[in-house]
Design a protein around this motif. Structure first.
Motif, PDB file in Angstrom:
ATOM      1  N   ASP A 180      16.852  -1.700  64.369  1.00  0.00           N
ATOM      2  CA  ASP A 180      15.849  -0.598  64.159  1.00  0.00           C
ATOM      3  C   ASP A 180      15.813   0.244  64.708  1.00  0.00           C
ATOM      4  OD1 ASP A 180      13.007  -0.244  64.180  1.00  0.00           O
ATOM      5  OD2 ASP A 180      11.644  -1.468  65.591  1.00  0.00           O
ATOM      6  N   LEU A 181      14.938   1.303  64.373  1.00  0.00           N
ATOM      7  CA  LEU A 181      15.291   2.630  65.159  1.00  0.00           C
ATOM      8  C   LEU A 181      14.011   3.245  65.013  1.00  0.00           C
ATOM      9  CD1 LEU A 181      14.993   4.333  62.365  1.00  0.00           C
ATOM     10  CD2 LEU A 181      17.035   4.115  62.638  1.00  0.00           C
ATOM     11  N   ALA A 182      13.604   3.993  66.098  1.00  0.00           N
ATOM     12  CA  ALA A 182      12.491   5.004  66.521  1.00  0.00           C
ATOM     13  C   ALA A 182      12.697   6.425  66.978  1.00  0.00           C
ATOM     14  CB  ALA A 182      11.633   4.601  67.197  1.00  0.00           C
ATOM     15  N   VAL A 183      11.782   7.518  66.952  1.00  0.00           N
ATOM     16  CA  VAL A 183      12.500   8.536  67.706  1.00  0.00           C
ATOM     17  C   VAL A 183      10.993   8.701  68.255  1.00  0.00           C
ATOM     18  CG1 VAL A 183      12.202  10.891  67.123  1.00  0.00           C
ATOM     19  CG2 VAL A 183      12.477   9.363  65.892  1.00  0.00           C
ATOM     20  N   THR A 184      11.282   9.198  69.960  1.00  0.00           N
ATOM     21  CA  THR A 184       9.987   9.477  71.276  1.00  0.00           C
ATOM     22  C   THR A 184       9.550  10.475  70.839  1.00  0.00           C
ATOM     23  OG1 THR A 184      11.706  11.228  71.862  1.00  0.00           O
ATOM     24  CG2 THR A 184      12.418   9.008  73.025  1.00  0.00           C
TER      25      THR A 184
END
Length: 477
Positions: free
Chosen positions: A142-146
């Motif tokens: 998984d990944l995400a941006v602040t």
């Protein structure tokens, strides 16, 4: 009168017996109405061990194959007539094609007549690879941006670690190593520098971070090396060399600010409820739990799924939660009224629902292992308003908030872009030099950064930042 010898008579009997068991498809000039009768006559005249119903079914299938070949044959004849007509026209204008075969002959001219055929294609580069983020020692789930400054990329990996990356330079800024199992999900607080991670150790952790962005470096000139390695196939390359190019020494956090533990199985996903005061987790124990962040107490246990949960997502502006499961359904939980926690069940997939995410408005987009993506209206749960059919299982999808573009990561290493009506817009490039080399697990949009506005990650141990030229993409639609 000649008398047949015993050996020749025996050979003839064997030959006739073989002939009686052979099946053949014969091209005839009979009409469609005559064929069933002819097939029955052929069946009655053959000595076969097959049941009559099975033999009849086989003959029907063979008849369909024959009709398909007839159609292809007729189309080829028509194409040949068109080619002959074009050749005659060219010959009348003083031009000939050697052999009359456009695939082999070269176009020639006679006398002073000169004709040049040019085929031009105009294509804008709407999808370009910008940066690769390499350093994990196992696949990235998984990944995400602040959501707050500074904008950094967060990744969750099966190597028990979560990392924060500089989007511009691709360097690791911070590592979280507080989990004892695979880190399956990462989400950032809407207003504070806090991250929420879910793990295979049956817990979800909330931890604070503080990073300082490095100065951007000018891109290296790789045109020479790219030209030398164009013929090299990296599709099955072992990613062990990625460890050598891993992140530089960066700060490591090993203790969580808050630990949420009440699940009896792997916590596969977690997300912040709007406002950031509560979080929801999804687990393989078939339950989703709602926690209070300040007290770490369990507020509600959301049960109802028949099999393991695969994902959970919260609405960006309303107290709504959607959970996905291997039971081929996803459920909508409504927490807008504190005294009522209604649930709606969406049924439409035939295999595991890998993710379901909210869009701006009243839509939910779901992806599944049945190779479909469906767009739903929250006001009408009976049937989807759009269905996207693909050639591979779909993993954790994401939807652009501003442009409403769906990014689909696939098991077959592809990433495709669609609009909300199901029209395919583009496929991210994947060649010997760029793109994912293993299953793509997740995608995430970042519309605050125009240079790198889409991220993907996969089991090739890397995350990739892409530049999607959305205006050009929509113009080519």
């Amino acid at each position: 009168m000649p008398v047949e010898s015993g050996n020749s008579a025996a050979a003839r009997q064997v030959k006739q017996k073989r002939k009686s068991h052979s099946l053949s498809i014969r091209r005839t000039n009979s009409t469609e109405q005559d064929r069933p009768g002819m097939q029955r006559d052929m069946l009655e005249g053959q000595d076969s061990k097959l049941p009559m119903a099975l033999r009849s079914n086989l003959m029907d299938l063979f008849g369909q194959i024959e009709r398909e070949f007839e159609n292809l044959y007729i189309e080829n004849l028509e194409l040949r007539r068109e080619i002959d007509s074009l050749n005659e026209r060219l010959a009348g204008e003083g031009q000939t094609v050697d052999g009359g075969d456009l695939s082999k002959g070269a176009l020639k001219t006679k006398g002073t007549c000169k004709t040049k055929l040019t085929f031009t294609t105009t294509s804008r580069a709407v999808c370009q690879l910008v940066k690769e983020y390499v350093g994990h020692r196992d696949g990235i789930w998984d990944l995400a941006v602040t959501r707050v400054q500074p904008l950094v990329l967060g990744t969750a990996s099966a190597d028990h670690c979560s990392m924060l990356w500089s989007i511009e330079t691709g360097k690791c800024l911070l590592k979280y190593a507080g989990h004892a199992g695979s880190v399956n999900s990462i989400k950032f607080h809407p207003t504070e520098q806090m991250a929420l991670t879910a793990s295979g150790d049956q817990t979800a952790h909330i931890w604070r971070y503080m990073v300082q962005l490095p100065l951007p470096q000018p891109p290296a000139d790789i045109s020479v090396s790219a030209s030398l390695d164009d013929d090299v196939d990296f599709s099955d390359k072992d990613e062990a060399d990625g460890e050598a190019d891993g992140p530089n020494e960066c700060p490591t956090i090993r203790i969580a600010t808050t630990t949420l533990k009440s699940h009896q199985g792997v916590v596969i996903a977690a997300d912040w409820l709007v406002g950031g005061k509560q979080v929801v987790t999804a687990s393989w124990d078939r339950a989703a739990n709602l926690y209070d962040v300040e007290t770490s107490e369990l507020v509600h246990a959301l049960t109802g799924h028949d099999q393991e949960l695969t994902h959970c997502c919260t609405h960006p502006t309303q107290r709504l939660v959607v959970t996905s499961s291997r039971d081929t359904t996803f459920r909508l939980w409504d927490f807008r009224d504190p005294s009522i926690h209604s649930v709606n069940v969406f049924q439409g997939h035939t295999d595991t629902v890998t993710s379901a995410v909210f869009t701006v408005g009243d839509n939910v987009v779901s992806g599944s292992d049945d190779r479909t993506v469906k767009v739903w209206d929250l006001k009408n749960m009976r049937s989807p308003i759009a269905t996207i059919r693909t050639d591979s299982a779909v993993n954790r999808i994401s939807v652009s908030a501003n442009q409403r573009i769906i990014a689909l990561p696939h098991d077959n290493r592809q990433v495709r872009l669609f609009d909300m009506s199901g029209v395919r817009l583009a496929r991210l490039p994947r060649s010997n030099r760029q793109g994912h080399r293993r299953m793509v697990c997740c995608s995430a949009w970042n519309e605050e950064n125009q240079a790198c506005n889409l991220f993907t990650c996969g089991f090739d141990r890397q995350a990739i930042g892409w530049n999607i030229n959305i205006p050009a993409l929509l113009q080519e639609k």
